[in-house]
Scaffold this active site. Sequence first.
Site: not given
Length: 370
Positions: A227, A194, A251, A143, A255
């Site tokens: 993942d 990852k 992020d 970001y 959620d």
Amino acid sequence: MSETKKLLVLPGDGIGPEVMREVAKVVQWLQAARGLKLDIAEELVGGASLAKHGVPIRDEVIALAKEADAVLFGSVGDPAWAHVGFDRRPEVAILRLRSELELFANLRPAKVFDALVDASTLKPDFVRGLDIMIVRETVGGIYFGEPRGIETLPDGSRRGVNTEVYTTGEIERVARVAFDLARVRRNRVTSIEKCNVMESGLLWKEVVSDLRERVYPDVELTHMLADNCAMQLVRNPLQFDVLVTGNLFGDLLSDLAAMLTGSLGMLPSATLGAEQADGKRHALYEPIHGSAPDIAGKGIANPLAQILSFAMLLRYSFGREADAVLIETAVSNVLASGLRTADIMSEGMARVGTSVMGDAVVKELGKLAG
């Protein structure tokens, strides 16, 4: 005699002022019954600040936030300001606070109260007793990395670029927050990245592993690909204690974990800065729900996430663990009694509004305190 703490209250937009009024009731009770001493300042941010001052947050408010021992934030966002430029939208208020106070570690608990176990989309046995803490790095990663932008290529087509960048220091400081939290919880940290396809992920894994070996050998550390973590949160969420990860994965995963609990209206959060020389650290506390302008002013918003955010504030910024636990227990007991706001309403329960729910929490605090 307890030390007087400086608290900056920023109710914001939409339902923010409504749910913040219920926190004020809790604060008043703690001042009278538990000796809490606060120097409270309240200011406008977001659309409310735009309406009065022409900007989403004033420099004077930033200065107050830097002086405060903690900031309690409501929510920002108002469709009335949809026409303003990107740099003047209400949400700039929270972004500036995070940047100016260097708030790098977002703490997002995902906890299922026993009374709400049936509200989750997963079977009760998969979420009963769920208590996860996700620690998300918030001022680095993709970001904020450079280069970034949209460019036109020689053939006339366009290309968007964002760069995932992390340094050793950025990774280590957020990992320390996760390890410290684990030590007072169930002593387990799962680090998410990852590393199989991203060099930044490989560095993340190496830095977290090295920190654990040097400083936190007593804490159990597991590494997991992002993942796989998403799958495991749905498959077996009870396996997790503290998760630590970068900005993008945090992020998404926070959620996902939030929805395991059944309602965004129940979940608080904290965002912490670095510990300073005097032992203090900047910190901002807010519910994860938005300003909900569609229900603003109707008296039906759920105030519990805002109240629980204040409990986190008491724990992490004021060192008042007993008071934090008292509030969390009061909320749990109120829910067990069958009271529900509209967002968590279910058959056989008693539907109440914002004010009644806040009053119920305060009444329960009185019972618990004897």
